[in-house]
Design a protein around this motif. Structure first.
Motif, PDB file in Angstrom:
ATOM      1  N   ALA A   8       2.730  33.580  -7.822  1.00 56.47           N
ATOM      2  CA  ALA A   8       1.987  32.529  -8.110  1.00 56.47           C
ATOM      3  C   ALA A   8       1.277  31.941  -6.873  1.00 56.47           C
ATOM      4  N   GLY A   9       0.358  31.337  -6.860  1.00 58.90           N
ATOM      5  CA  GLY A   9      -0.628  31.122  -5.970  1.00 58.90           C
ATOM      6  C   GLY A   9      -1.208  29.623  -6.196  1.00 58.90           C
ATOM      7  N   MET A  10      -1.918  29.058  -5.107  1.00 61.61           N
ATOM      8  CA  MET A  10      -2.392  27.641  -5.465  1.00 61.61           C
ATOM      9  C   MET A  10      -3.993  27.914  -5.376  1.00 61.61           C
ATOM     10  N   VAL A  55     -14.854  25.934  11.970  1.00 62.12           N
ATOM     11  CA  VAL A  55     -14.991  25.817  10.448  1.00 62.12           C
ATOM     12  C   VAL A  55     -13.609  25.828   9.703  1.00 62.12           C
ATOM     13  N   VAL A  56     -13.438  24.907   9.166  1.00 59.48           N
ATOM     14  CA  VAL A  56     -12.153  24.624   8.381  1.00 59.48           C
ATOM     15  C   VAL A  56     -12.157  25.109   6.898  1.00 59.48           C
ATOM     16  N   ALA A  57     -11.332  26.297   6.661  1.00 56.55           N
ATOM     17  CA  ALA A  57     -11.435  27.229   5.622  1.00 56.55           C
ATOM     18  C   ALA A  57      -9.831  27.468   5.233  1.00 56.55           C
ATOM     19  N   THR A  58      -9.066  26.280   5.174  1.00 55.85           N
ATOM     20  CA  THR A  58      -7.755  26.322   4.864  1.00 55.85           C
ATOM     21  C   THR A  58      -7.342  26.136   3.504  1.00 55.85           C
ATOM     22  N   GLY A  59      -8.298  26.220   2.598  1.00 58.54           N
ATOM     23  CA  GLY A  59      -7.837  26.388   1.199  1.00 58.54           C
ATOM     24  C   GLY A  59      -6.857  25.146   0.553  1.00 58.54           C
ATOM     25  N   PRO A  60      -5.856  25.588  -0.048  1.00 57.89           N
ATOM     26  CA  PRO A  60      -5.089  24.464  -0.522  1.00 57.89           C
ATOM     27  C   PRO A  60      -4.569  23.416   0.424  1.00 57.89           C
ATOM     28  N   SER A 106      -1.435  34.978   1.654  1.00 61.04           N
ATOM     29  CA  SER A 106      -2.601  34.082   1.301  1.00 61.04           C
ATOM     30  C   SER A 106      -2.576  34.010   0.094  1.00 61.04           C
ATOM     31  N   THR A 107      -3.366  32.810  -0.454  1.00 57.55           N
ATOM     32  CA  THR A 107      -3.699  32.408  -1.852  1.00 57.55           C
ATOM     33  C   THR A 107      -4.746  33.830  -2.245  1.00 57.55           C
TER      34      THR A 107
END
Ligand code: GLY
Length: 371
Positions: A301-303, A199-204, A51-52
């Motif tokens: 690296a992450g987003m 609930v939409v919690a899908t980040g990038p 995960s990010t």
């Protein structure tokens, strides 16, 4: 219409909730919703290690990470920071302590860098946030291993830092204890879910699910450096520095520091670049020369899930779907407030603190957003 007819639906606290996304935001929401009486399923195809949230530095630093013009983000961040001590204490039953620093100090390399810090300090002063100017002697006393050549900025004693990895593991354990089901599937379409609430919690990745939500990935590289026997101890505070115009931060961990972070518009690219590592190491060593003796443990690296106005998107899309995405640089910081806001939204009583995060501010999303 957005957010209408909500109260009638969500009074039943025995209902079911699907949370799409199992990073720090999704897990925090799932945990808090389950403890509020909802039967929760988290959908995420990836283990938390991908995960990010796994990449993050873990600063809870709305003030020292703030910038003039971002008053609403500052207000949200401070509202979440106020919840963090209680949030961390509640998680203590599910792993080791997550907090790794209890203050932030800022430092600069040259006169122009000092002016940048003073701009932030004056802005914080204007908004009645308590910052303390530091002299060189005070800086040396607080963090003796920092380079003597640095110019002191200011300190903020209310900020914290957490170990993001201990945190997501503790959240996963707290979710399990609260009866949250984890399902390793990617949600392709909100309409296909059978739960009462979503609930939409899908980040990038949010705009791949809700195409009209303007969340874009902004790449960030970070390093993890581990103390070796005989090398100097890591700083006790989070250190934020401006080095000849370039920001860098050192976030303490029990065994070393996280150094971050680069920032690029690079789509979904998460490869670590040689130049990114070189710049982070060079700047971090200017701040803390003893880092050259540390073990180079990791570069990753992450987003960051950014929005056009740098504020998260937090609120109802319709009577079934709530969005909690676009947390930008502050996903870890904003997790407790986000969880409270979503649980309040599910209960039909939105928090006043999230009045500026309404998804309706993005005009394209006036009705349903591909939900
Ligand atoms: N909040 C830390 C970062 O975005 O790099």
């Amino acid at each position: 219409m957005l957010a209408q007819g909500v109260a009638g639906i969500v009074k039943d606290t025995q209902g079911t909730v699907a949370v799409a996304g199992g990073g720090v935001i999704g897990l925090s929401i799932a945990w808090r919703a389950a403890t509020a009486g909802w039967r929760v399923t988290v959908y995420d195809p990836n283990p938390i290690e991908r995960s990010t949230s796994w990449v993050a530095g873990g600063m809870l630093a709305p003030m020292t990470e703030g910038w003039p013009g971002e008053e609403r983000l500052l207000e949200l961040g401070v509202a979440s920071l106020r919840r963090w001590d209680e949030f961390a204490a509640a998680l203590a039953d599910f792993g080791s302590s997550v907090v790794t620093a209890h203050s932030t100090i800022t430092v600069a390399a040259d006169e122009a860098d000092v002016r940048d810090l003073h701009r932030v300090r004056d802005w914080l002063d204007q908004h009645n946030h308590c910052v303390t100017a530091l002299t060189r002697a005070e800086l040396r006393q607080a963090e003796p291993e920092l380079a003597r050549s640095l110019r002191p900025g200011f300190a903020v004693s209310d900020e914290r830092a957490v170990d993001n990895r201990t945190l997501v593991r503790a959240l996963a354990a707290a979710c399990a204890a609260a009866g949250v089901r984890m399902t390793p599937h990617r949600v392709q379409n909100v309409a296909s879910l059978h739960e009462d609430q979503v609930v939409v919690a899908t980040g990038p990745w949010t705009s791949t699910l809700l195409s009209r939500m303007p969340v874009r990935p902004v790449k960030g590289e970070v390093l993890r450096l581990r103390k070796r026997p005989g090398s100097p101890d890591p700083p006790s505070a989070t250190v934020r520095a401006v080095i000849h115009g370039r920001p860098v931060y050192l976030v303490p961990r029990p065994d070393g520091v996280v150094v971050g972070a680069t920032q690029y518009e690079a789509g979904f690219d998460t490869q670590v670049t040689a130049g990114g590592v070189r710049d982070l190491l060079a700047d971090a060593e200017i701040v803390f020369p003893g880092l050259s003796e540390y073990e180079f443990a990791e570069a990753i690296a992450g987003m960051r899930p950014m929005t056009p106005d740098n504020l998260p998107i937090l609120g109802r899309l319709d009577e079934r779907v709530t969005i909690a995405a676009g947390h930008g640089r502050g996903g870890i910081l904003l997790a407790p407030l986000t969880a409270d806001a979503v649980v309040a939204e599910l209960a039909g009583a939105p928090l006043d603190e999230t009045k500026y995060t309404d998804p309706r501010r993005f005009r394209n999303c006036h009705d349903k957003c591909d939900a």
